[in-house]
Design an enzyme around this catalytic site. Structure first.
Site, short mmCIF file in Angstrom:
data_model
loop_
_atom_site.label_atom_id
_atom_site.label_comp_id
_atom_site.label_asym_id
_atom_site.label_seq_id
_atom_site.Cartn_x
_atom_site.Cartn_y
_atom_site.Cartn_z
N CYS A 153 18.87 -22.39 -85.92
CA CYS A 153 18.87 -23.84 -86.00
C CYS A 153 17.46 -24.33 -86.31
O CYS A 153 16.51 -23.85 -85.70
CB CYS A 153 19.36 -24.41 -84.68
SG CYS A 153 19.61 -26.18 -84.68
N PRO A 154 17.28 -25.22 -87.24
CA PRO A 154 18.27 -26.01 -87.97
C PRO A 154 18.58 -25.48 -89.37
O PRO A 154 19.20 -26.17 -90.17
CB PRO A 154 17.59 -27.37 -88.08
CG PRO A 154 16.16 -27.01 -88.30
CD PRO A 154 15.93 -25.77 -87.42
#
Length: 75
Positions: free
Chosen positions: A13-14
């Site tokens: 993430c992200p």
């Protein structure tokens, strides 16, 4: 069968979400994108993004730590 596949396995993430956004920006309306991710945050982030976007989540699934999303690109 999707028109394109984005393998975001191993990305944290992200990055799966960002790569999904970038790929959708290059696609035509009606095309489908399959996204495969291993980051558990993707199961939350990608559907949340799609609810706020013009794109449509066709299906989602999870098996053996791999999250699969099929997205239809809209105009």
């Amino acid at each position: 069968m999707a028109d394109r596949t984005l393998n975001a396995s191993g990305l944290r993430c992200p990055m799966p979400l960002l790569k999904t956004k970038l790929e959708l920006n290059t696609m035509s309306p009606g095309e489908t994108l399959e996204v495969i991710a291993t980051d558990a945050g993707s199961a939350r982030d990608i559907p949340a993004f799609l609810e706020l976007s013009r794109h449509h989540l066709v299906s989602t699934s999870e098996a053996d730590g791999h999250f699969r999303f099929v997205i239809e690109c809209s105009d």
